[in-house]
Design an enzyme around this catalytic site. Structure first.
Site, PDB file in Angstrom:
ATOM      1  N   LYS A  67       0.084   4.249  -0.236  1.00 16.69           N
ATOM      2  CA  LYS A  67      -0.577   5.441   0.340  1.00 16.69           C
ATOM      3  C   LYS A  67      -0.343   6.635  -0.606  1.00 16.69           C
ATOM      4  O   LYS A  67      -0.282   6.429  -1.816  1.00 16.69           O
ATOM      5  CB  LYS A  67      -0.064   5.687   1.753  1.00 16.69           C
ATOM      6  CG  LYS A  67      -0.172   4.421   2.619  1.00 16.69           C
ATOM      7  CD  LYS A  67       0.077   4.641   4.068  1.00 16.69           C
ATOM      8  CE  LYS A  67      -0.043   3.308   4.801  1.00 16.69           C
ATOM      9  NZ  LYS A  67       0.102   3.438   6.245  1.00 16.69           N
ATOM     10  N   GLY A  80       3.127  -1.004   4.149  1.00 17.74           N
ATOM     11  CA  GLY A  80       3.144   0.416   3.805  1.00 17.74           C
ATOM     12  C   GLY A  80       4.544   0.849   3.408  1.00 17.74           C
ATOM     13  O   GLY A  80       5.001   0.575   2.297  1.00 17.74           O
ATOM     14  N   GLY A  81       5.234   1.486   4.341  1.00 17.18           N
ATOM     15  CA  GLY A  81       6.550   2.090   4.065  1.00 17.18           C
ATOM     16  C   GLY A  81       7.522   1.185   3.325  1.00 17.18           C
ATOM     17  O   GLY A  81       8.170   1.622   2.356  1.00 17.18           O
ATOM     18  N   GLY A 105       3.099   2.623  10.599  1.00 17.54           N
ATOM     19  CA  GLY A 105       4.045   3.725  10.392  1.00 17.54           C
ATOM     20  C   GLY A 105       4.840   4.086  11.628  1.00 17.54           C
ATOM     21  O   GLY A 105       5.497   5.135  11.664  1.00 17.54           O
ATOM     22  N   SER A 141       4.011  -1.828  10.157  1.00 24.44           N
ATOM     23  CA  SER A 141       5.480  -1.860  10.286  1.00 24.44           C
ATOM     24  C   SER A 141       6.093  -3.203   9.905  1.00 24.44           C
ATOM     25  O   SER A 141       7.098  -3.609  10.492  1.00 24.44           O
ATOM     26  CB  SER A 141       5.897  -1.440  11.705  1.00 24.44           C
ATOM     27  OG  SER A 141       5.505  -0.106  11.961  1.00 24.44           O
ATOM     28  N   GLU A 201      -6.628   4.967   8.061  1.00 27.27           N
ATOM     29  CA  GLU A 201      -6.417   6.376   7.681  1.00 27.27           C
ATOM     30  C   GLU A 201      -7.667   6.947   7.008  1.00 27.27           C
ATOM     31  O   GLU A 201      -7.971   8.130   7.159  1.00 27.27           O
ATOM     32  CB  GLU A 201      -5.182   6.475   6.764  1.00 27.27           C
ATOM     33  CG  GLU A 201      -3.903   6.217   7.563  1.00 27.27           C
ATOM     34  CD  GLU A 201      -2.754   5.604   6.774  1.00 27.27           C
ATOM     35  OE1 GLU A 201      -2.793   5.612   5.529  1.00 27.27           O
ATOM     36  OE2 GLU A 201      -1.808   5.103   7.425  1.00 27.27           O
ATOM     37  N   HIS A 254      -9.319   1.323   5.343  1.00 27.81           N
ATOM     38  CA  HIS A 254      -8.024   1.541   6.012  1.00 27.81           C
ATOM     39  C   HIS A 254      -8.236   2.533   7.152  1.00 27.81           C
ATOM     40  O   HIS A 254      -9.040   3.462   7.038  1.00 27.81           O
ATOM     41  CB  HIS A 254      -7.010   2.077   4.992  1.00 27.81           C
ATOM     42  CG  HIS A 254      -5.618   2.050   5.511  1.00 27.81           C
ATOM     43  ND1 HIS A 254      -5.146   2.981   6.408  1.00 27.81           N
ATOM     44  CD2 HIS A 254      -4.598   1.181   5.301  1.00 27.81           C
ATOM     45  CE1 HIS A 254      -3.886   2.680   6.709  1.00 27.81           C
ATOM     46  NE2 HIS A 254      -3.529   1.594   6.057  1.00 27.81           N
ATOM     47  N   ASN A 275       0.869  -1.176   0.000  1.00 24.32           N
ATOM     48  CA  ASN A 275       0.000   0.000   0.000  1.00 24.32           C
ATOM     49  C   ASN A 275       0.903   1.223   0.000  1.00 24.32           C
ATOM     50  O   ASN A 275       1.497   1.549   1.015  1.00 24.32           O
ATOM     51  CB  ASN A 275      -0.897  -0.022   1.247  1.00 24.32           C
ATOM     52  CG  ASN A 275      -1.735   1.245   1.378  1.00 24.32           C
ATOM     53  OD1 ASN A 275      -1.804   2.053   0.442  1.00 24.32           O
ATOM     54  ND2 ASN A 275      -2.375   1.421   2.531  1.00 24.32           N
ATOM     55  N   GLU A 306      -4.787  -4.532  10.888  1.00 20.73           N
ATOM     56  CA  GLU A 306      -3.741  -3.524  10.996  1.00 20.73           C
ATOM     57  C   GLU A 306      -3.938  -2.734  12.290  1.00 20.73           C
ATOM     58  O   GLU A 306      -4.687  -1.742  12.304  1.00 20.73           O
ATOM     59  CB  GLU A 306      -3.813  -2.551   9.816  1.00 20.73           C
ATOM     60  CG  GLU A 306      -3.618  -3.193   8.458  1.00 20.73           C
ATOM     61  CD  GLU A 306      -3.099  -2.187   7.425  1.00 20.73           C
ATOM     62  OE1 GLU A 306      -2.072  -2.460   6.833  1.00 20.73           O
ATOM     63  OE2 GLU A 306      -3.717  -1.117   7.265  1.00 20.73           O
TER      64      GLU A 306
END
Ligand code: 13P
Length: 256
Positions: free
Chosen positions: A11, A238-239, A177, A217, A101, A99, A9, A171
């Protein structure tokens, strides 16, 4: 046997050149991935790139494009929105729904999320439904009832046939994050709980068939530890999905 999935993802990251480089990187490394009919990779890029992503991936059996969101409406005068119908018309097969967010910054509630899932399924998109508790909830040891409520208010309104065509992503918000991933035990415990709740609401064959991904993470170092768990069927990353070598390591950390 349920499907194993490594999903990235992105983002709201990656300008055009970066997005192209990342997608080309995945395609170039494809032959080094231990993918199979039972294990695939999904990339949820920002909307402007999903057409390119789907086109690039169309020649690769186990690479799939996703959207990060879709509208709860089918079509019409909804400026700025993107419908499931438009997404599906690009050859995209998956869409992330709910999600944290989106829930937090865009006030998406269970009612809206259910409408989005219905829209997605109407267009044969597979929803990746996200759930996860904030830190205060875990500290108060209310995380199981919190997740149960998120499931009950949304995907437990689906028919057996509809839920079979969903992927779930657990999640925990405190792990997103933050570099603070859930331990293998914490993640496995919650995934087993989610599966049991699905069994209670629907039946065991359905519960056993649904892929439940962990997100929060996940990185090149901790992925293999998480993936030994019986009920963790992959990751929503994610990251680390923005770094080609890390993402490739995560892909191969999941046995095929
Ligand atoms: P991070 O991997 O950056 O923690 O993000 C997880 C996530 O939100 C994926 O959807």
């Amino acid at each position: 046997m349920r499907k194993k999935i490594i999903a990235g993802n992105w983002k709201m990251n990656a300008v055009k050149e970066e997005a192209i480089a990342l997608l080309n990187g995945i395609v170039e490394q494809y032959n080094t991935y231990n993918l199979s009919p039972n294990k695939s990779v999904i990339i949820a890029a920002p909307f402007p790139y999903i057409d390119y992503c789907a086109t690039q991936f169309s020649n690769f059996q186990f690479l799939h494009a996703a959207a990060q969101n879709c509208s709860e409406y089918e079509q019409g005068a909804y400026t700025g929105e993107v419908s499931a119908k438009i997404i599906a018309s690009l050859g995209v097969q998956y869409v992330i729904i709910g999600h944290s967010e989106r829930r937090q910054y865009f006030n998406e509630n269970d009612f809206v999320l259910l409408a989005k899932i219905k829209q997605a399924q109407l267009q044969n998109l597979v929803p990746i439904f996200c759930c996860g508790e904030p830190i205060e909830v875990r500290e108060n040891e209310e995380h199981f009832s919190f997740i149960k409520q998120q499931l009950s208010h949304c995907i437990f309104h689906l028919t057996p046939q509809e839920i079979k065509n969903c992927i779930i992503a657990y999640e925990p918000i405190w792990a997103i994050g933050t570099g603070k991933t859930a331990t293998q035990e914490q993640a496995q415990e919650m995934h087993a709980f989610i599966r049991k709740e699905i069994e209670n609401k629907f039946d065991k064959p359905i519960a056993d068939s649904i892929s439940i991904l962990y997100g929060g993470s996940v990185n090149a170092v901790n992925a293999a530890d998480l993936f030994v768990s019986n009920d963790i069927d992959g990751a929503l990353v994610g990251g680390a999905s923005l770094k080609i070598n890390d993402f490739s390591t995560i892909i191969n950390a999941m046995p095929s």
